[in-house]
Design a protein around this motif. Structure first.
Motif, PDB file in Angstrom:
ATOM      1  N   ASN A 205       0.824  -1.211   0.000  1.00 13.59           N
ATOM      2  CA  ASN A 205       0.000   0.000   0.000  1.00 13.59           C
ATOM      3  C   ASN A 205       0.858   1.260   0.000  1.00 13.59           C
ATOM      4  O   ASN A 205       0.544   2.247  -0.673  1.00 13.59           O
ATOM      5  N   ILE A 206       1.968   1.220   0.755  1.00 16.17           N
ATOM      6  CA  ILE A 206       2.857   2.383   0.827  1.00 16.17           C
ATOM      7  C   ILE A 206       3.553   2.600  -0.516  1.00 16.17           C
ATOM      8  O   ILE A 206       3.674   3.741  -0.996  1.00 16.17           O
ATOM      9  N   ASP A 207       4.027   1.527  -1.141  1.00 19.14           N
ATOM     10  CA  ASP A 207       4.662   1.660  -2.460  1.00 19.14           C
ATOM     11  C   ASP A 207       3.680   2.212  -3.484  1.00 19.14           C
ATOM     12  O   ASP A 207       4.025   3.063  -4.318  1.00 19.14           O
ATOM     13  N   PHE A 208       2.457   1.694  -3.419  1.00 17.81           N
ATOM     14  CA  PHE A 208       1.438   2.186  -4.344  1.00 17.81           C
ATOM     15  C   PHE A 208       1.178   3.678  -4.120  1.00 17.81           C
ATOM     16  O   PHE A 208       1.069   4.468  -5.058  1.00 17.81           O
ATOM     17  N   ALA A 209       1.099   4.091  -2.830  1.00 18.36           N
ATOM     18  CA  ALA A 209       0.853   5.497  -2.516  1.00 18.36           C
ATOM     19  C   ALA A 209       1.997   6.381  -3.000  1.00 18.36           C
ATOM     20  O   ALA A 209       1.769   7.486  -3.515  1.00 18.36           O
ATOM     21  N   ASN A 210       3.245   5.914  -2.823  1.00 16.20           N
ATOM     22  CA  ASN A 210       4.392   6.694  -3.293  1.00 16.20           C
ATOM     23  C   ASN A 210       4.341   6.896  -4.806  1.00 16.20           C
ATOM     24  O   ASN A 210       4.606   7.991  -5.320  1.00 16.20           O
ATOM     25  N   GLY A 211       4.014   5.808  -5.540  1.00 14.34           N
ATOM     26  CA  GLY A 211       3.899   5.938  -6.991  1.00 14.34           C
ATOM     27  C   GLY A 211       2.760   6.850  -7.398  1.00 14.34           C
ATOM     28  O   GLY A 211       2.881   7.657  -8.335  1.00 14.34           O
ATOM     29  N   TRP A 212       1.662   6.717  -6.674  1.00 17.52           N
ATOM     30  CA  TRP A 212       0.496   7.557  -6.942  1.00 17.52           C
ATOM     31  C   TRP A 212       0.850   9.031  -6.745  1.00 17.52           C
ATOM     32  O   TRP A 212       0.542   9.891  -7.581  1.00 17.52           O
TER      33      TRP A 212
END
Length: 650
Positions: A530-537
Motif C-alpha cells: 500500500n505504501i509503495d502504491f501510494a508513493n507511486g500515486w
C-alpha cells in the motif's frame, strides 16, 4: 386480630366457639389485600377515584398554588423544574425534506423570520416559549398555546386574513378554566369543553387581572386553534396535576427543618457561655473568687471581664456550659437527604443526578445517568408533537402567503427538533466509544450531529471549510499539512464477522491469529504494498501537477489534482502508521530487529515510474476510473510482466 362486640359476646358465652371464630377470621384475612383494609393505623383512600371529580380539580388548583410558592422561595423546587426544562425543550430545528435547497430555505425562513417573532407579546422566541411550556406544565399540570392573527376582524375575506401575521399566545394553566370557576360536569371539566365522544372541542381561556386575583372575560378557543400540553397519569384525565403533587409536603418539611436548624445555629453562635452556680455571691463564695462586680442589681448573677490568658477557679457545685452548634446532626442530615430523594422521585430523576452529583460514583453513575436520560427523552417525546404542530402551522401559513410553492405541501413539514446534549459522567470515555463505533461503521454521523442539535449540512460545510483553511495555511508556510494538523479522522471500516482463521492447517482463535507470525508478516507485506502504491500515486500526481502549473493551463484540472494529491498523502500517512504499529508489535513480541528491505536503485525506480505513468494513461483512455487505473498499473509493474509494446489501447 382485634375482636368486635359480637366476637366478645360469643367468646363470653362459649370461649371455644370464640377461639374457633377468631381462627377462621385470621384464615380469611390471608386472602385479602392489607392495603385495601380500612384501619385506625393509617388513613384510607377516598371512595371517588374519578380523575376529573370536583375534589380532584380543587386539589389541582391548590397544588398549583403550592408549587408556585415553593418555586419562588425554595431553590430545590426551582432548580429541578429548570433542569428538566433545560434538557427536555428543543433548541434547534433541522428540515429533512430530501431536497437540500428546500431544507436551507425552510431553515432560513424559520430561524430568521418565524422563531424570533412568533410570540404575540414580542418578548420571547419559539424555543424559549417551549421551555416555558415544560416548566408551566411541571408547575401547574398543563399548558397551552393559542394561534392568533393580530388585526383580524370578522368582516375580512380569507385572503385578507391570510395576509396578516400568524402569532402564538402562551396560556398558563391557571387561565384555562380560571381558579374560581371550578366547575365539573359531563361536558365540561375546568376549562375543557368535552364533545360527544370524549374529545376536547374547545378550551375556555380567562383573562387574568394585572393587579388583582380576578379572572374574567372568558373566551372559548376551538381545539384546532389551541395546542394543549399535559402529562397525565391516567388516559381519562383532562387536566394535568403538578409534578410536585407528591413532593409538596416533603418540600415544606425540608424548608421548615432547614429554617429551624438555621435558627438553632444562629442562636448558638449568638450565645457565648452559660454559667450555673447555686448560691454564688461576690467575694469568697463566688464562682470566681476574684470577681467583685455584680450584674445589674441582681446579687446572684456575676459579671466578669474576659481577658486573654485569664484563668478562673470554680467552687464545688459550680459549672460552665458552652452552647453546642452541631446542627444539623447526622440523623437530621440523613432525613434531609431522604426527603430530597423523595422530591427528586417526583420528577422521576435519581437523587445523585437531580440534587447531588457528588453521590455519583462507580458503575452506578452510568446507570443513573442513563435513567435521567431516559426521563428527559420521555419528556422530549411529549413536547415534540406539540412543537411540530406549532411549527407546521407557520409553514402552512407560508405556503398560503406564497413564500413556498404548493407543490411542496406534502414534504415541507418533514424535519426534527434538536435537543441539548445529555451530560455524561465520563465524557472522554463516551467520546472514545463514539469514535470507535464510527470507525467500525456502527455509528450514523448524520444522526449523531442531529442528536447534538446541529445541522448536518452546516457541519459538513464547516468541515470542508476547515480542510480548505488547513490547505491554504500549509501552502502559505511551505509545510506538510499532516505534520501540523495530523491525519484527521480515520475512515470507517467494516467489522469482520469471522471468529477464527485457518493458518497452515491450524485453527486459531481471533487473538491467536492476530499474533501469529504468518498473519503479522502477511499484513506487513500488504501495508508495504500500500505504501509503495501510494508513493507511486503521489509521484505521478506531482508530475502531472507540475506540467499543468508550468503551462498555467486548466485551473479546474489543477484543483482536482491537488485534491487528489491530498487524498494520496492521507492514504500514505495512514498506511505508514499501520506499518509502524505492526512492526513494533512484532519486534516487541519476538525481541528481534525489524526486517529491512533491500533498497531499489534510482534507475529502476525511474523506469518503473515512467512505465506506470504510461500504463495509467492507457488504462484511463480505455475507460478505467483513475483510482482503479493506478491500482492496476502498480500491480502489473511490480509483477514484472509489463510489456510496453502491448498497452491496452494497442
Amino acid at each position: 386480630m382485634k375482636q368486635n362486640l359480637l366476637d366478645k359476646a360469643i367468646s363470653y358465652l362459649s370461649p371455644a366457639a370464640g377461639v374457633r371464630r377468631l381462627a377462621a377470621k385470621n384464615v380469611l384475612h390471608e386472602f385479602r389485600y392489607d392495603g385495601a383494609s380500612m384501619t385506625h393505623k393509617r388513613a384510607s383512600a377516598p371512595q371517588n377515584i374519578s380523575p376529573n371529580s370536583f375534589d380532584v380539580q380543587r386539589d389541582r388548583l391548590q397544588l398549583m398554588r403550592e408549587a408556585e410558592d415553593l418555586e419562588r422561595n425554595f431553590s430545590p423546587a426551582k432548580m429541578l423544574n429548570r433542569k428538566v426544562a433545560m434538557y427536555s425543550s428543543p433548541i434547534s430545528y433541522n428540515a429533512q425534506t430530501g431536497d437540500t435547497e428546500l431544507d436551507k430555505e425552510i431553515e432560513e425562513y424559520l430561524n430568521n423570520e418565524v422563531f424570533p417573532n412568533c410570540d404575540l407579546t414580542g418578548r420571547y422566541d419559539f424555543f424559549k416559549m417551549m421551555e416555558f411550556g415544560i416548566m408551566g406544565c411541571n408547575r401547574g399540570g398543563d399548558y397551552g398555546w393559542a394561534f392568533q392573527r393580530p388585526g383580524l376582524t370578522a368582516d375580512m375575506t380569507p385572503e385578507e386574513a391570510t395576509s396578516l401575521p400568524l402569532k402564538i399566545q402562551a396560556i398558563e394553566p391557571d387561565r384555562i378554566g380560571g381558579i374560581y370557576q371550578n366547575v365539573v360536569s359531563d361536558d365540561y371539566v375546568s376549562g375543557c369543553i368535552i364533545g360527544e365522544f370524549g374529545e376536547i372541542k374547545a378550551f375556555r381561556v380567562f383573562r387574568r387581572s394585572m393587579t388583582t386575583s380576578l379572572y374574567d372575560s372568558p373566551v372559548d378557543v376551538p381545539a384546532d386553534q389551541f395546542v394543549h400540553l399535559t402529562d397525565p397519569m391516567r388516559i381519562d384525565q383532562y387536566r394535568g396535576v403538578s409534578a410536585l403533587a407528591t413532593a409538596v409536603q416533603n418540600l415544606r418539611d425540608l424548608y421548615e427543618i432547614l429554617d429551624y436548624a438555621k435558627g438553632k445555629t444562629k442562636l448558638a453562635s449568638a450565645l457565648t457561655v452559660f454559667t450555673n452556680s447555686n448560691g454564688a455571691t461576690t467575694g469568697n463564695g463566688a464562682a470566681d473568687p476574684y470577681a467583685t462586680t455584680l450584674a445589674g442589681n441582681t446579687a446572684q448573677i456575676l459579671q466578669q471581664d474576659i481577658l486573654f490568658g485569664q484563668i478562673n477557679h470554680l467552687q464545688a457545685g459550680a459549672e460552665i456550659k458552652f452552647p453546642s452548634s452541631n446542627s444539623p446532626s447526622n440523623e437530621e442530615q440523613a432525613l434531609l437527604k431522604m426527603l430530597l430523594s423523595l422530591v427528586a422521585m417526583a420528577y422521576n430523576l435519581p437523587y445523585s443526578f437531580a440534587i447531588d452529583a457528588s453521590a455519583l460514583g462507580g458503575v452506578s453513575s452510568r446507570l443513573e445517568s442513563e435513567m435521567a436520560k431516559a426521563e428527559f427523552e420521555r419528556v422530549q417525546k411529549l413536547i415534540t408533537p406539540h412543537a411540530q404542530k406549532l411549527k407546521n402551522a407557520f409553514l402552512f401559513d407560508a405556503i398560503a402567503k406564497g413564500i413556498f410553492p404548493v407543490s411542496k405541501l406534502r414534504i415541507i413539514t418533514r424535519g426534527r427538533f434538536g435537543f441539548r446534549s445529555h451530560p455524561q459522567p465520563d465524557i472522554g470515555k463516551e467520546a472514545s466509544a463514539a469514535v470507535n463505533l464510527w470507525q467500525n461503521g456502527l455509528l450514523n454521523p448524520l444522526k449523531y450531529w442531529q442528536d447534538d442539535a446541529q445541522d448536518a449540512e452546516t457541519v459538513a460545510d464547516e468541515m470542508c471549510r476547515w480542510e480548505s483553511i488547513k490547505d491554504r495555511a500549509a501552502a502559505k508556510h511551505g509545510v506538510n499539512k499532516q505534520s501540523v494538523f495530523g491525519n484527521g479522522p480515520a475512515q470507517p471500516t467494516a467489522i469482520t464477522q469471522s471468529t477464527s482463521q485457518n493458518v497452515e492447517g491450524k485453527e486459531f482463535s481471533r487473538k491467536e491469529f492476530r499474533e501469529s507470525d504468518s498473519s503479522i508478516n502477511e499484513r506487513i507485506g500488504k501495508e508495504t504494498e500500500n505504501i509503495d502504491f501510494a508513493n507511486g500515486w503521489i509521484a505521478d500526481l506531482r508530475e502531472s501537477l507540475q506540467g499543468l502549473e508550468s503551462n498555467n493551463e486548466n485551473a479546474d484540472a489543477i484543483q482536482k489534482l491537488r485534491v487528489e494529491l491530498d487524498k494520496a498523502n492521507a492514504y500514505l500517512a495512514e498506511h505508514k502508521a499501520a506499518l509502524d504499529q505492526l512492526k513494533s508489535r512484532r519486534d516487541r513480541r519476538d525481541t528481534a530487529k525489524p526486517v529491512k528491505q533491500e533498497p531499489i536503485d534510482k534507475e529502476t525506480k525511474a523506469k518503473n515510474r515512467n512505465d506506470r505513468h504510461e500504463l495509467v494513461k492507457a488504462l484511463i483512455a480505455s475507460g478505467h476510473e483513475p483510482n482503479a487505473a493506478y491500482a492496476a498499473a502498480y500491480k502489473i509493474i511490480e509483477s514484472g510482466k509489463f510489456n510496453p509494446n502491448k498497452l491496452p489501447d494497442q
